[in-house]
Design a protein around this motif. Structure first.
Motif, PDB file in Angstrom:
ATOM      1  N   ARG A  10       0.849  -1.181   0.000  1.00  0.00           N
ATOM      2  CA  ARG A  10       0.000   0.000   0.000  1.00  0.00           C
ATOM      3  C   ARG A  10       0.893   1.242   0.000  1.00  0.00           C
ATOM      4  O   ARG A  10       1.723   1.414   0.886  1.00  0.00           O
ATOM      5  CB  ARG A  10      -0.908   0.012   1.223  1.00  0.00           C
ATOM      6  CG  ARG A  10      -1.852   1.211   1.275  1.00  0.00           C
ATOM      7  CD  ARG A  10      -2.721   1.167   2.510  1.00  0.00           C
ATOM      8  NE  ARG A  10      -3.576  -0.015   2.533  1.00  0.00           N
ATOM      9  CZ  ARG A  10      -4.315  -0.375   3.570  1.00  0.00           C
ATOM     10  NH1 ARG A  10      -4.286   0.347   4.694  1.00  0.00           N
ATOM     11  NH2 ARG A  10      -5.071  -1.444   3.509  1.00  0.00           N
ATOM     12  N   VAL A  11       0.722   2.082  -0.999  1.00  0.00           N
ATOM     13  CA  VAL A  11       1.576   3.258  -1.163  1.00  0.00           C
ATOM     14  C   VAL A  11       0.716   4.508  -1.235  1.00  0.00           C
ATOM     15  O   VAL A  11      -0.168   4.615  -2.102  1.00  0.00           O
ATOM     16  CB  VAL A  11       2.447   3.149  -2.436  1.00  0.00           C
ATOM     17  CG1 VAL A  11       3.360   4.374  -2.549  1.00  0.00           C
ATOM     18  CG2 VAL A  11       3.278   1.875  -2.428  1.00  0.00           C
ATOM     19  N   GLY A  12       0.933   5.441  -0.343  1.00  0.00           N
ATOM     20  CA  GLY A  12       0.238   6.715  -0.395  1.00  0.00           C
ATOM     21  C   GLY A  12       0.789   7.582  -1.516  1.00  0.00           C
ATOM     22  O   GLY A  12       1.960   7.467  -1.894  1.00  0.00           O
ATOM     23  N   VAL A  13      -0.039   8.444  -2.046  1.00  0.00           N
ATOM     24  CA  VAL A  13       0.382   9.389  -3.080  1.00  0.00           C
ATOM     25  C   VAL A  13      -0.190  10.756  -2.728  1.00  0.00           C
ATOM     26  O   VAL A  13      -1.400  10.906  -2.545  1.00  0.00           O
ATOM     27  CB  VAL A  13      -0.117   8.975  -4.487  1.00  0.00           C
ATOM     28  CG1 VAL A  13       0.457   9.919  -5.536  1.00  0.00           C
ATOM     29  CG2 VAL A  13       0.259   7.536  -4.810  1.00  0.00           C
ATOM     30  N   VAL A  14       0.683  11.762  -2.627  1.00  0.00           N
ATOM     31  CA  VAL A  14       0.252  13.125  -2.328  1.00  0.00           C
ATOM     32  C   VAL A  14       0.833  14.062  -3.373  1.00  0.00           C
ATOM     33  O   VAL A  14       1.832  13.763  -4.026  1.00  0.00           O
ATOM     34  CB  VAL A  14       0.684  13.562  -0.915  1.00  0.00           C
ATOM     35  CG1 VAL A  14       0.109  12.643   0.152  1.00  0.00           C
ATOM     36  CG2 VAL A  14       2.205  13.613  -0.803  1.00  0.00           C
ATOM     37  N   GLY A  15       0.211  15.223  -3.533  1.00  0.00           N
ATOM     38  CA  GLY A  15       0.674  16.217  -4.494  1.00  0.00           C
ATOM     39  C   GLY A  15      -0.440  16.622  -5.434  1.00  0.00           C
ATOM     40  O   GLY A  15      -1.467  15.943  -5.540  1.00  0.00           O
ATOM     41  N   ASP A  16      -0.227  17.722  -6.136  1.00  0.00           N
ATOM     42  CA  ASP A  16      -1.277  18.263  -6.992  1.00  0.00           C
ATOM     43  C   ASP A  16      -1.511  17.444  -8.250  1.00  0.00           C
ATOM     44  O   ASP A  16      -2.592  17.488  -8.828  1.00  0.00           O
ATOM     45  CB  ASP A  16      -0.938  19.709  -7.385  1.00  0.00           C
ATOM     46  CG  ASP A  16      -1.047  20.664  -6.205  1.00  0.00           C
ATOM     47  OD1 ASP A  16      -1.787  20.317  -5.258  1.00  0.00           O
ATOM     48  OD2 ASP A  16      -0.403  21.716  -6.237  1.00  0.00           O
ATOM     49  N   ASP A  17      -0.514  16.702  -8.719  1.00  0.00           N
ATOM     50  CA  ASP A  17      -0.653  15.918  -9.942  1.00  0.00           C
ATOM     51  C   ASP A  17      -0.261  14.479  -9.633  1.00  0.00           C
ATOM     52  O   ASP A  17       0.820  14.023  -9.992  1.00  0.00           O
ATOM     53  CB  ASP A  17       0.217  16.507 -11.053  1.00  0.00           C
ATOM     54  CG  ASP A  17      -0.030  15.845 -12.397  1.00  0.00           C
ATOM     55  OD1 ASP A  17      -1.003  15.078 -12.504  1.00  0.00           O
ATOM     56  OD2 ASP A  17       0.762  16.084 -13.335  1.00  0.00           O
ATOM     57  N   ALA A  18      -1.157  13.776  -8.953  1.00  0.00           N
ATOM     58  CA  ALA A  18      -0.842  12.444  -8.444  1.00  0.00           C
ATOM     59  C   ALA A  18      -1.294  11.320  -9.360  1.00  0.00           C
ATOM     60  O   ALA A  18      -0.978  10.159  -9.113  1.00  0.00           O
ATOM     61  CB  ALA A  18      -1.484  12.260  -7.064  1.00  0.00           C
ATOM     62  N   SER A  19      -2.019  11.625 -10.429  1.00  0.00           N
ATOM     63  CA  SER A  19      -2.636  10.570 -11.239  1.00  0.00           C
ATOM     64  C   SER A  19      -1.601   9.676 -11.915  1.00  0.00           C
ATOM     65  O   SER A  19      -1.766   8.449 -11.971  1.00  0.00           O
ATOM     66  CB  SER A  19      -3.583  11.174 -12.276  1.00  0.00           C
ATOM     67  OG  SER A  19      -2.894  12.090 -13.112  1.00  0.00           O
ATOM     68  N   ASP A  20      -0.529  10.268 -12.456  1.00  0.00           N
ATOM     69  CA  ASP A  20       0.487   9.456 -13.133  1.00  0.00           C
ATOM     70  C   ASP A  20       1.198   8.532 -12.151  1.00  0.00           C
ATOM     71  O   ASP A  20       1.483   7.368 -12.464  1.00  0.00           O
ATOM     72  CB  ASP A  20       1.504  10.354 -13.826  1.00  0.00           C
ATOM     73  CG  ASP A  20       0.937  11.033 -15.064  1.00  0.00           C
ATOM     74  OD1 ASP A  20      -0.142  10.617 -15.534  1.00  0.00           O
ATOM     75  OD2 ASP A  20       1.565  11.983 -15.564  1.00  0.00           O
ATOM     76  N   ALA A  21       1.493   9.046 -10.958  1.00  0.00           N
ATOM     77  CA  ALA A  21       2.150   8.209  -9.951  1.00  0.00           C
ATOM     78  C   ALA A  21       1.235   7.071  -9.519  1.00  0.00           C
ATOM     79  O   ALA A  21       1.674   5.926  -9.364  1.00  0.00           O
ATOM     80  CB  ALA A  21       2.545   9.056  -8.746  1.00  0.00           C
ATOM     81  N   ALA A  22      -0.044   7.354  -9.327  1.00  0.00           N
ATOM     82  CA  ALA A  22      -0.995   6.311  -8.938  1.00  0.00           C
ATOM     83  C   ALA A  22      -1.104   5.249 -10.024  1.00  0.00           C
ATOM     84  O   ALA A  22      -1.147   4.036  -9.735  1.00  0.00           O
ATOM     85  CB  ALA A  22      -2.367   6.929  -8.660  1.00  0.00           C
ATOM     86  N   ALA A  23      -1.128   5.665 -11.298  1.00  0.00           N
ATOM     87  CA  ALA A  23      -1.216   4.702 -12.402  1.00  0.00           C
ATOM     88  C   ALA A  23       0.035   3.835 -12.472  1.00  0.00           C
ATOM     89  O   ALA A  23      -0.056   2.616 -12.704  1.00  0.00           O
ATOM     90  CB  ALA A  23      -1.420   5.450 -13.718  1.00  0.00           C
ATOM     91  N   PRO A  37      -2.087  14.794   2.647  1.00  0.00           N
ATOM     92  CA  PRO A  37      -1.111  14.113   3.506  1.00  0.00           C
ATOM     93  C   PRO A  37      -1.685  13.511   4.780  1.00  0.00           C
ATOM     94  O   PRO A  37      -1.332  12.381   5.144  1.00  0.00           O
ATOM     95  CB  PRO A  37      -0.098  15.228   3.822  1.00  0.00           C
ATOM     96  CG  PRO A  37      -0.147  16.113   2.631  1.00  0.00           C
ATOM     97  CD  PRO A  37      -1.597  16.125   2.225  1.00  0.00           C
ATOM     98  N   ALA A  38      -2.570  14.223   5.465  1.00  0.00           N
ATOM     99  CA  ALA A  38      -3.109  13.700   6.722  1.00  0.00           C
ATOM    100  C   ALA A  38      -3.910  12.420   6.481  1.00  0.00           C
ATOM    101  O   ALA A  38      -3.753  11.418   7.209  1.00  0.00           O
ATOM    102  CB  ALA A  38      -3.986  14.748   7.394  1.00  0.00           C
ATOM    103  N   THR A  39      -4.759  12.419   5.469  1.00  0.00           N
ATOM    104  CA  THR A  39      -5.589  11.240   5.184  1.00  0.00           C
ATOM    105  C   THR A  39      -4.738  10.076   4.721  1.00  0.00           C
ATOM    106  O   THR A  39      -4.973   8.925   5.110  1.00  0.00           O
ATOM    107  CB  THR A  39      -6.644  11.591   4.115  1.00  0.00           C
ATOM    108  OG1 THR A  39      -7.420  12.699   4.569  1.00  0.00           O
ATOM    109  CG2 THR A  39      -7.561  10.411   3.850  1.00  0.00           C
ATOM    110  N   VAL A  40      -3.736  10.353   3.886  1.00  0.00           N
ATOM    111  CA  VAL A  40      -2.854   9.293   3.406  1.00  0.00           C
ATOM    112  C   VAL A  40      -2.106   8.642   4.566  1.00  0.00           C
ATOM    113  O   VAL A  40      -2.015   7.411   4.663  1.00  0.00           O
ATOM    114  CB  VAL A  40      -1.868   9.859   2.366  1.00  0.00           C
ATOM    115  CG1 VAL A  40      -0.669   8.936   2.187  1.00  0.00           C
ATOM    116  CG2 VAL A  40      -2.578  10.058   1.032  1.00  0.00           C
ATOM    117  N   LEU A  41      -1.563   9.437   5.470  1.00  0.00           N
ATOM    118  CA  LEU A  41      -0.812   8.865   6.593  1.00  0.00           C
ATOM    119  C   LEU A  41      -1.736   8.113   7.546  1.00  0.00           C
ATOM    120  O   LEU A  41      -1.324   7.104   8.142  1.00  0.00           O
ATOM    121  CB  LEU A  41      -0.050   9.965   7.332  1.00  0.00           C
ATOM    122  CG  LEU A  41       1.086  10.614   6.528  1.00  0.00           C
ATOM    123  CD1 LEU A  41       1.713  11.765   7.314  1.00  0.00           C
ATOM    124  CD2 LEU A  41       2.152   9.582   6.159  1.00  0.00           C
TER     125      LEU A  41
END
Length: 259
Positions: A10-23, A37-41
């Motif tokens: 399970r890997v959290g992804v934060v930032g304004d343009d997270a779609s490419d990292a999630a894919a 960040p708070a929800t991801v952590l």
């Protein structure tokens, strides 16, 4: 944490343009959790991918206890360029990586509690070409007294940023030191300094304009005459180190040549 039923990372992804990292993480077999960040952590990930410098800094201020992979976050933290996300995601999921710890700074401008910084703390006059006089100490030793527009106290990660533009050397994260660099000093022969990680105190002796205090990308107060601003090392953040990451010694936009 990894899904206990099937072992999925399970890997959290934060930032304004997270779609490419999630894919890229999904394609590599991970379960991405994309949110603030708070929800991801709170989702207890095994690691977090932070996209962009703003995303990385917002995450760091939450003091993550899991490894962080910066993407397009700057060479000072060996971030991965967005164009190498697919390969980096594969290595992350396969466990083909190590980590290194970066010191954090607590910047206290008014004795009201410190603000965290990953890269640097600055004290700088609010109006251009207005010189103030500063005294700087590190631990119990006086470093210098000088006139300048301001100064920057940088962690090793921060020596690839504004501090480098002002003349600081590039310092690797394991060095255990901070760099102190005057900004637009009145004297052209003024030194720059590398000091052990300790409490750095900055006192404005006189000012021709107000002196703003910044922690990374945020204004956190105003330095007043004879009221010291303290910069303490305050914990660390653990960053993922991959071969796709940028070396801190490579120039902007360039890679080191392989020997």
């Amino acid at each position: 944490m990894a899904d206990e039923a099937d072992g999925t990372m399970r890997v959290g992804v934060v930032g304004d343009d997270a779609s490419d990292a999630a894919a890229a993480l999904t394609a590599a077999g991970a379960q991405p959790v994309v949110d603030d960040p708070a929800t991801v952590l709170d989702a207890a990930p095994d690691a977090v991918v932070a996209v962009g410098e703003a995303g990385l800094l917002a995450l760091v201020r939450r003091r993550p206890s899991v490894p962080v992979l910066p993407v397009d976050g700057g060479a000072g933290v060996r971030s991965v360029p967005a164009g190498r996300l697919d390969a980096a995601a594969g290595r992350l999921v396969d466990g083909d990586w190590t980590t290194e710890r970066h010191p954090l700074l607590s910047v206290d401008a008014d004795a009201g509690g410190g603000s965290l910084a990953l890269y640097d703390a600055m004290a700088v006059t609010s109006e251009p070409a207005h010189i103030s006089e500063f005294t700087v100490t590190a631990g119990d030793e006086r470093v210098a007294r000088f006139r300048a527009d301001g100064l920057v106290v940088a962690t090793p990660a921060g020596t690839r940023g504004y501090a480098r533009a002002a003349g600081a050397p590039v310092i690797p994260p394991s060095a255990g030191v901070l760099a102190i660099v005057p900004v637009a000093p009145f004297a052209t022969t003024l030194d720059h300094w590398v000091v052990p990680e300790s409490t750095v105190s900055v006192t404005v002796e006189r000012d021709d304009a107000s002196v703003d205090v910044l922690a990374d990308d945020r204004s956190v107060g105003v330095a007043t005459v004879d009221d010291p601003v303290t910069v303490d090392t305050d914990g660390t953040v653990e960053c993922v180190r991959l071969q796709e990451g940028q070396s801190p010694f490579a120039g902007p936009g360039r890679e080191l040549e392989k020997l």
